[in-house]
Design a protein around this motif. Structure first.
Motif, mmCIF file in Angstrom:
data_model
loop_
_atom_site.group_PDB
_atom_site.id
_atom_site.type_symbol
_atom_site.label_atom_id
_atom_site.label_comp_id
_atom_site.label_asym_id
_atom_site.label_seq_id
_atom_site.Cartn_x
_atom_site.Cartn_y
_atom_site.Cartn_z
ATOM 1 N N LEU A 271 9.973 6.200 43.584
ATOM 2 C CA LEU A 271 8.636 6.198 42.987
ATOM 3 C C LEU A 271 7.655 7.016 43.825
ATOM 4 N N LEU A 272 7.751 6.897 45.155
ATOM 5 C CA LEU A 272 6.846 7.635 46.040
ATOM 6 C C LEU A 272 7.079 9.139 45.918
ATOM 7 N N VAL A 273 8.356 9.556 45.907
ATOM 8 C CA VAL A 273 8.675 10.981 45.758
ATOM 9 C C VAL A 273 8.189 11.498 44.409
ATOM 10 N N THR A 274 8.384 10.698 43.354
ATOM 11 C CA THR A 274 7.950 11.104 42.014
ATOM 12 C C THR A 274 6.434 11.288 41.955
ATOM 13 N N ILE A 275 5.707 10.346 42.550
ATOM 14 C CA ILE A 275 4.247 10.432 42.550
ATOM 15 C C ILE A 275 3.787 11.661 43.338
#
Length: 311
Positions: A271-275
């Protein structure tokens, strides 16, 4: 309002208080890394210095909380000055490298200087913060206590960024050579910003120590620095409000995924990489973005008009 909404749920209120603490750290790092453009990867060092200074003065010298807080502020500022003077003379990513090394030195010192810091065992039974005879004891009181310091830090830094000094930092971030040509003292401005950032992190460390009542070197690892920098980047470099929102999101998100046990950190990382990608990638220029755009155009082209005819 937050403690009133979740009245009786101490776990949620405690999570909110920790989010506010990380908010203080995020807005402080945002000054040097976001506004001035000097990436620091060792912010946790000043956080740890503030925590240990405040805890030891409170436990061993019986200093009142406000004096401990002031000492944590001052000594963290001095540490920031000591690191900032040599590292900010150089260009490029040297500050990031030196700050990482400094953070590791601080952690190893706290871990191995057993006679002074109690080593890996840490410091236990740190007194609760007490102001003019009033002790901050409950989790709700702690929430409002942290909120007060966050508001003060946010307001002070926002005004600083809006001032001439803040405009100088923005100019340095854009082009330090041009800024110096315009009469801005680049080196002095960067060191000043770094010292202010470090001192506020020291205040956050003091609050953390007296809130947890226990600290150890393992509370101040490089992972904390990475998390704080992620908050600043996610919120938008130089964006105070964004850094604060990102601090809340990145503090709450891992806890909401805790029920997933072993997959929790994996999902959090994805999720952090996607954001982060959504912030830095121009999706319209990617294959996926182009495909979505073409599909949207085709749907629009075949949208029925008057009398069911195509437009």
């Amino acid at each position: 309002m937050f403690p009133l909404v979740f009245s009786g749920n101490n776990t949620v209120i405690r999570l909110g208080a920790v989010s506010l603490l990380y908010g203080i750290l995020a807005v402080s790092l945002n000054l040097i890394s976001g506004v001035a453009g000097q990436i620091s990867m060792g912010h946790v060092a000043f956080y740890g210095i503030g925590a240990y200074v405040s805890a030891m003065l409170s436990m061993r010298a019986q200093f009142p909380f406000l004096l401990c807080l002031l000492c944590a502020f001052a000594l963290s500022a001095v540490a920031g000055l000591i690191i900032g003077i040599p590292s900010l003379r150089m260009q490029g990513g040297y500050l990031a490298i030196i700050s990482i090394g400094f953070a590791e030195i601080v952690r190893l010192t706290l871990l191995n200087w057993k006679s002074f810091t109690n080593g890996a065992k840490g410091l236990l039974n740190i007194p609760r913060p007490s102001i003019f005879g009033y002790t901050i004891s409950s989790v709700t009181q702690t929430f409002y206590f942290f909120l007060f310091f966050l508001v003060v830090a946010y307001a002070a830094l926002s005004n600083l960024i809006s001032s001439k000094f803040g405009r100088n930092l923005k100019a340095i971030k854009s082009d330090d050579i041009a800024a110096e040509a315009m009469g801005i003292h680049v080196y002095r401005s960067k060191v000043t910003a770094y010292v202010i950032s470090a001192s506020i992190a020291g205040v956050a460390g003091s609050l953390y120590a007296h809130y947890m009542m226990f600290i150890s070197p393992y509370s101040f690892t490089s992972d904390v620095s990475t998390s704080i920098l992620s908050m600043v980047v996610l919120g938008g470099l130089g964006n105070m409000y964004g850094a604060l929102i990102a601090a809340i999101v990145l503090t709450v998100l891992p806890e909401t995924l805790r029920s997933l046990e072993s997959y929790r950190m994996l999902i959090y990382g994805v999720l952090l990489v996607t954001i982060m990608l959504s912030k830095t990638t121009v999706w319209s220029e990617t294959r996926l973005g182009a495909a979505v755009s073409n599909a949207r155009k085709k749907l629009t082209a075949f949208r029925p008009g008057k009398g069911g005819e195509e437009r």
